[in-house]
Write a protein that holds these residues in place. Structure first.
Motif, mmCIF file in Angstrom:
data_model
loop_
_atom_site.group_PDB
_atom_site.id
_atom_site.type_symbol
_atom_site.label_atom_id
_atom_site.label_comp_id
_atom_site.label_asym_id
_atom_site.label_seq_id
_atom_site.Cartn_x
_atom_site.Cartn_y
_atom_site.Cartn_z
ATOM 1 N N ILE A 117 0.774 -1.113 -0.035
ATOM 2 C CA ILE A 117 -0.034 0.246 0.050
ATOM 3 C C ILE A 117 0.867 1.418 -0.209
ATOM 4 C CG2 ILE A 117 -1.696 1.249 1.416
ATOM 5 C CD1 ILE A 117 -3.033 -1.301 2.296
ATOM 6 N N GLU A 118 1.894 1.390 0.875
ATOM 7 C CA GLU A 118 2.796 2.376 0.811
ATOM 8 C C GLU A 118 3.588 2.681 -0.441
ATOM 9 O OE1 GLU A 118 5.364 1.877 4.079
ATOM 10 O OE2 GLU A 118 3.933 1.790 5.482
ATOM 11 N N THR A 121 1.101 3.695 -3.170
ATOM 12 C CA THR A 121 0.476 5.113 -2.866
ATOM 13 C C THR A 121 1.547 6.036 -3.222
ATOM 14 O OG1 THR A 121 -0.867 4.257 -0.995
ATOM 15 C CG2 THR A 121 -0.292 6.760 -1.092
ATOM 16 N N LYS A 122 2.694 5.889 -3.156
ATOM 17 C CA LYS A 122 3.792 6.726 -3.592
ATOM 18 C C LYS A 122 4.068 6.865 -5.134
ATOM 19 C CE LYS A 122 6.983 4.958 -1.061
ATOM 20 N NZ LYS A 122 8.390 4.723 -0.200
ATOM 21 N N PRO A 125 -0.324 6.051 -7.593
ATOM 22 C CA PRO A 125 -1.815 6.058 -6.913
ATOM 23 C C PRO A 125 -2.838 5.955 -7.463
ATOM 24 C CG PRO A 125 -0.763 8.215 -6.897
ATOM 25 C CD PRO A 125 0.497 7.184 -7.436
ATOM 26 N N GLU A 126 -2.898 6.187 -8.891
ATOM 27 C CA GLU A 126 -3.981 5.853 -9.946
ATOM 28 C C GLU A 126 -4.409 4.231 -9.879
ATOM 29 O OE1 GLU A 126 -0.266 5.320 -12.183
ATOM 30 O OE2 GLU A 126 -0.990 6.710 -10.871
ATOM 31 N N LEU A 128 -4.402 2.294 -7.254
ATOM 32 C CA LEU A 128 -4.513 1.876 -5.715
ATOM 33 C C LEU A 128 -5.902 1.182 -5.671
ATOM 34 C CD1 LEU A 128 -3.789 1.463 -2.859
ATOM 35 C CD2 LEU A 128 -4.449 3.838 -2.417
ATOM 36 N N GLU A 129 -6.956 1.669 -6.193
ATOM 37 C CA GLU A 129 -8.479 1.251 -6.207
ATOM 38 C C GLU A 129 -8.388 -0.101 -6.992
ATOM 39 O OE1 GLU A 129 -10.714 2.145 -4.190
ATOM 40 O OE2 GLU A 129 -9.451 3.695 -3.566
ATOM 41 N N LYS A 132 -6.790 -2.615 -4.756
ATOM 42 C CA LYS A 132 -7.743 -3.057 -3.657
ATOM 43 C C LYS A 132 -8.837 -4.116 -4.161
ATOM 44 C CE LYS A 132 -7.221 1.114 -0.800
ATOM 45 N NZ LYS A 132 -7.842 2.293 -0.319
ATOM 46 N N ASN A 187 4.096 -5.153 -7.836
ATOM 47 C CA ASN A 187 3.084 -5.228 -6.932
ATOM 48 C C ASN A 187 2.017 -6.264 -7.199
ATOM 49 O OD1 ASN A 187 3.136 -2.165 -6.085
ATOM 50 N ND2 ASN A 187 3.209 -1.891 -8.329
#
Length: 256
Positions: A117-118, A121-122, A125-126, A128-129, A132, A187
């Motif tokens: 996540i960290e 996010t760095k 971030p586009e 991230l959803e 998830k 990721n």
């Protein structure tokens, strides 16, 4: 063909003229600094490596929709047919000194890592959803998942979990690429590792490798010919439509 008693094998992708040249140099480095070590390569022109006795080159056709970063899993899978440990190293890497004869890695993934996540996010971030949502589909907690460094990482068989890791990585990679995420494979590897319960770790053998190598990150300066660019454009649309159709076989995972 040389023989070896080592239980590990280095591997990489070498697609396109520039990366084949870099992989040839890396193979020479490996022969000099780690005699008796095999180097498995997926490449679009195996003949370029015919004179290098430490190389086993496999003909490769890109599977990644836009880029082939996630196709690293195929050379790792091939290594697993012959060795218990696959050391993936980017082709644009130099070896600068002798490797020890003994390199030992625990089952699972050994690599530099940080909280997924960290990291995402760095750096993206586009996405991230989308990440998830994948985690939810896989029924894993993102708080425990790790981003895995992509340029130098090690995967060691753990019973059948090695193949399970590769299969999950492919499942997740297709989902991500169909939604426009064509890089950031560290990721996706992290999600696959978390799903099968692997911890991502560092050990002295990985730190030794890292200390004795220098990653050049050639992606910032490699230029492709006009013909290579044209092939990439046509190939992209072909692979995109193919993966869309194949994904229908697992409709709930990919489209719901």
């Amino acid at each position: 063909m040389m023989t070896t008693t080592k239980n590990f094998c280095f591997c990489t992708l070498a697609i396109g003229h520039a990366y084949r040249l870099m992989a040839q140099d890396l193979a020479q480095d490996l022969a000099k600094y780690s005699p008796g070590t095999f180097f498995y390569i997926l490449t679009d022109n195996p003949q370029d490596f015919a004179s290098q006795n430490n190389v086993v080159a496999f003909k490769y056709y890109q599977r990644g929709i836009q880029r082939c970063y996630n196709d690293k899993r195929f050379i790792i899978e091939r290594v697993f047919s012959d060795f218990s440990t696959a050391i993936y190293i980017d082709a644009d890497t130099k070896i600068i000194d002798n490797f020890p004869d003994e390199l030992v890695f625990p089952p699972g993934v050994t690599a530099v890592h940080e909280n997924l996540i960290e990291h995402i996010t760095k750096y993206r971030p586009e996405s991230l959803e989308m990440i998830k949502k994948v985690a939810s589909k896989l029924e894993i907690s993102l708080t425990e998942a790790q981003w895995i460094g992509e340029a130098l990482f090690v995967v060691t068989k753990d019973g059948g979990k090695g193949q399970e890791f590769i299969n999950l990585w492919g499942l997740i990679a297709t989902y991500a690429q169909l939604r426009g995420m064509h890089s950031g494979e560290g990721n996706l590897m992290g999600l696959a590792a978390a799903k099968i319960g692997w911890d991502v770790s560092l050990n002295d053998s990985w730190k030794t490798l890292n200390k004795l190598t220098q990653h050049l990150d050639a992606s910032h300066f490699v230029k492709r010919s006009r013909w290579e660019q044209l092939k990439r454009t046509f190939g992209y649309h072909y692979r995109l439509n193919k993966e869309r159709l194949l994904a229908l076989r697992n409709f709930d995972f990919y489209y719901r």
